[in-house]
Design an enzyme around this catalytic site. Structure first.
Site, PDB file in Angstrom:
ATOM      1  N   ARG A 189      42.290  36.534  29.509  1.00  0.00           N
ATOM      2  CA  ARG A 189      41.040  37.007  30.044  1.00  0.00           C
ATOM      3  C   ARG A 189      39.824  36.582  29.233  1.00  0.00           C
ATOM      4  NH1 ARG A 189      41.169  42.324  32.569  1.00  0.00           N
ATOM      5  NH2 ARG A 189      43.106  42.313  33.734  1.00  0.00           N
ATOM      6  N   ARG A 212      28.284  37.501  37.129  1.00  0.00           N
ATOM      7  CA  ARG A 212      28.891  38.280  37.890  1.00  0.00           C
ATOM      8  C   ARG A 212      27.820  39.241  38.864  1.00  0.00           C
ATOM      9  NH1 ARG A 212      31.957  43.424  35.303  1.00  0.00           N
ATOM     10  NH2 ARG A 212      29.745  43.859  34.810  1.00  0.00           N
ATOM     11  N   ASP A 239      42.344  37.014  39.901  1.00  0.00           N
ATOM     12  CA  ASP A 239      42.775  38.274  39.671  1.00  0.00           C
ATOM     13  C   ASP A 239      44.486  38.230  40.420  1.00  0.00           C
ATOM     14  OD1 ASP A 239      42.052  40.807  38.294  1.00  0.00           O
ATOM     15  OD2 ASP A 239      43.391  41.403  39.815  1.00  0.00           O
TER      16      ASP A 239
HETATM   17  O1  CP3 Z   1      42.534  35.250  31.653  1.00  0.00           O
HETATM   18  C1  CP3 Z   1      41.617  35.140  32.400  1.00  0.00           C
HETATM   19  O2  CP3 Z   1      40.429  35.016  31.814  1.00  0.00           O
HETATM   20  C2  CP3 Z   1      41.725  34.742  33.639  1.00  0.00           C
HETATM   21  C3  CP3 Z   1      41.341  35.882  34.885  1.00  0.00           C
HETATM   22  C4  CP3 Z   1      42.226  37.108  35.025  1.00  0.00           C
HETATM   23  C5  CP3 Z   1      41.543  38.401  35.474  1.00  0.00           C
HETATM   24  N1  CP3 Z   1      42.407  39.172  35.733  1.00  0.00           N
HETATM   25  C6  CP3 Z   1      39.983  38.550  35.676  1.00  0.00           C
HETATM   26  C7  CP3 Z   1      39.553  40.024  35.533  1.00  0.00           C
HETATM   27  C8  CP3 Z   1      43.484  37.469  34.928  1.00  0.00           C
HETATM   28  C9  CP3 Z   1      44.377  36.537  34.260  1.00  0.00           C
HETATM   29  C10 CP3 Z   1      43.738  38.709  35.402  1.00  0.00           C
HETATM   30  C11 CP3 Z   1      45.137  39.193  35.479  1.00  0.00           C
HETATM   31  C12 CP3 Z   1      45.376  40.565  35.891  1.00  0.00           C
HETATM   32  N2  CP3 Z   1      44.431  41.315  36.638  1.00  0.00           N
HETATM   33  C13 CP3 Z   1      46.353  41.446  35.255  1.00  0.00           C
HETATM   34  C14 CP3 Z   1      47.445  40.787  34.366  1.00  0.00           C
HETATM   35  C15 CP3 Z   1      47.162  40.721  33.065  1.00  0.00           C
HETATM   36  C16 CP3 Z   1      46.553  41.783  32.368  1.00  0.00           C
HETATM   37  O3  CP3 Z   1      45.561  41.874  31.708  1.00  0.00           O
HETATM   38  O4  CP3 Z   1      47.408  42.925  32.162  1.00  0.00           O
HETATM   39  C17 CP3 Z   1      46.133  42.667  35.782  1.00  0.00           C
HETATM   40  C18 CP3 Z   1      47.088  44.018  35.438  1.00  0.00           C
HETATM   41  C19 CP3 Z   1      45.056  42.634  36.553  1.00  0.00           C
HETATM   42  C20 CP3 Z   1      44.447  43.735  37.489  1.00  0.00           C
HETATM   43  C21 CP3 Z   1      43.086  44.275  37.204  1.00  0.00           C
HETATM   44  N3  CP3 Z   1      42.142  43.357  37.379  1.00  0.00           N
HETATM   45  C22 CP3 Z   1      42.818  45.154  36.450  1.00  0.00           C
HETATM   46  C23 CP3 Z   1      43.605  46.461  35.799  1.00  0.00           C
HETATM   47  C24 CP3 Z   1      41.056  45.288  36.235  1.00  0.00           C
HETATM   48  C25 CP3 Z   1      40.352  46.201  35.647  1.00  0.00           C
HETATM   49  C26 CP3 Z   1      40.415  45.883  34.095  1.00  0.00           C
HETATM   50  C27 CP3 Z   1      39.328  46.221  33.361  1.00  0.00           C
HETATM   51  O5  CP3 Z   1      39.177  46.411  32.037  1.00  0.00           O
HETATM   52  O6  CP3 Z   1      38.380  47.119  34.121  1.00  0.00           O
HETATM   53  C28 CP3 Z   1      40.904  43.887  36.677  1.00  0.00           C
HETATM   54  C29 CP3 Z   1      39.352  43.691  36.745  1.00  0.00           C
HETATM   55  C30 CP3 Z   1      39.547  42.176  36.089  1.00  0.00           C
HETATM   56  N4  CP3 Z   1      40.172  41.187  36.385  1.00  0.00           N
HETATM   57  C31 CP3 Z   1      38.251  41.846  35.184  1.00  0.00           C
HETATM   58  C32 CP3 Z   1      38.334  40.415  34.826  1.00  0.00           C
HETATM   59  C33 CP3 Z   1      37.525  39.773  34.139  1.00  0.00           C
HETATM   60  C34 CP3 Z   1      37.074  42.783  35.002  1.00  0.00           C
HETATM   61  C35 CP3 Z   1      36.301  42.981  36.012  1.00  0.00           C
HETATM   62  C36 CP3 Z   1      34.945  43.032  35.751  1.00  0.00           C
HETATM   63  O7  CP3 Z   1      34.101  41.919  35.533  1.00  0.00           O
HETATM   64  O8  CP3 Z   1      34.365  44.195  35.688  1.00  0.00           O
END
Ligand code: CP3
Length: 353
Positions: A26, A39, A76
């Protein structure tokens, strides 16, 4: 194209490096003001993922600030269920949600037969664009969720605390669960191979929720499918090996079997001592990790001490990619990330000759 910085690829192959390479799960995200601005420009998170130019921009943002040794595609893991027609949306403050939820065997049987690579062209377009913009600066990581982790979201309808519905489904309908997982494994394979063809030089499978399973369920409902995927991935592209990193959060008990999956590296969360992990897997795989992301909330001296401990615990020689044990938390100060990255490079030099 020759890479200007190939430390990350060298460490994954356990070849000598000058210092331990580092990137951060992330690494593009809410802790960066420039991410929040892009964003906003996109409208919302999904629009950001679906606009290759903007996904490329946020992928590159952390590399302008910090000396990371790898870039990770901004996207994602839930793009696959979205492409399968589940209707992904993000509601403010609640994380991901699906309009359609898998509830029955019939729902699994009726998942559409689609061409994942073409449905997700916005992702491969972003990969090609990022490779072009990186211009060989550092390697680019592509990624996907594991079939089990994707299934948890598709059956729970979003994030979960107890995994009640997905586990009930697995225990009551193991055959339907296996059908769902094998459909997802096919989709993940096609998706990762499309990312590799578009220019991803390493791929990581995020098995964020494998660690909630029992040992035997982990082997049959999660690891088996990741192993099938690894076996079918493109092994070499542009004359270079394409390494695969498997990250099972809370998978520390099962490192030996994960190492048997033919992956090149295992991602570790922070619950295991990396030195112990190294002794257990020997020289079969490289290790990635494993600082507790919450350390980045602490003061610079604590961050430096903790980085030093992990480097010391891993010990001399190559085969370590420094990372957090899970994604960076939203409220971390950008200055602390700089201290983290620079300290990894500074303190690790003496462990490489
Ligand atoms: O690593 C990176 O920088 C690449 C981008 C990336 C994102 N999600 C961006 C993101 C990666 C590799 C992921 C993987 C991901 N997404 C996982 C597996 C890794 C982990 O962290 O467990 C999972 C379970 C998801 C599903 C997901 N997407 C969730 C549960 C959420 C909400 C998280 C939160 O804290 O709100 C997301 C949203 C998400 N994916 C964000 C980002 C930067 C936040 C969205 C925002 O900008 O508000």
């Amino acid at each position: 194209m020759t890479l200007k910085n190939d430390r990350f690829l060298r460490a994954l192959s356990r070849e000598p490096v000058d210092v331990t390479p580092v990137w951060m799960m992330r690494q593009a995200g809410r802790y960066l003001p420039e991410y929040r601005a892009t964003r906003k420009q996109a409208g919302d998170f999904l629009a950001l993922c679906k606009t290759p130019e903007l996904a490329c921009e946020v992928t590159l943002q952390p590399l302008r600030r910090y000396s990371f040794d790898a870039a990770i595609l901004f996207s994602d893991i839930l793009t696959i269920p979205d492409a399968l027609g589940q209707g992904l949306y993000f509601s403010e403050g609640e994380g991901p949600k699906f309009r359609k939820i898998i509830k029955t065997t019939t729902d699994v049987e009726h998942l559409p037969e689609i061409n994942i690579a073409s449905e997700l062209a916005y992702v491969t377009d972003a990969v090609s664009l990022i490779r072009k913009e990186l211009n060989g600066k550092v390697p680019l990581i592509g990624f996907s969720g594991s079939p089990w982790t994707l299934a948890t979201y598709m059956i729970e309808g979003g994030s979960s605390k107890d995994f009640r519905m997905v586990k009930q489904f697995m225990y009551d309908n193991p055959e339907a669960m296996h059908l769902l997982l094998s459909k997802l494994a096919d989709a993940v394979t096609d998706y990762l191979n499309a990312q590799i063809r578009a220019g991803a030089q390493v791929v990581q499978i995020f098995d964020t929720w494998g660690g909630v399973l029992s040992a035997s369920c982990y082997a049959s409902f999660s690891l088996q499918y990741m192993q099938n995927i690894v076996a079918k991935l493109i092994k070499e592209n542009e004359g270079q090996r394409v390494p695969v990193i498997l990250f099972t959060k809370n998978g520390g008990l099962w490192l030996e079997s994960i190492a048997d999956s033919c992956c090149q590296a295992i991602g570790l969360d922070w619950t295991i001592n990396i030195g112990e992990a190294r002794r257990r897997v020997g020289d079969r795989v490289a290790l990635q990790g494993n600082m507790d992301p919450s350390v980045l909330y602490a003061s610079p001296s604590v961050i430096r001490a903790e980085v030093g401990n992990i480097i010391h615990n891993y010990g001399e020689g190559s085969g370590h990619v420094f990372n957090l044990g899970h994604g960076i938390s939203p409220g971390v100060s950008p200055e602390n990330v700089k201290i983290f990255v620079d300290t990894v490079h500074e303190l690790s030099a003496q462990y490489h000759t």
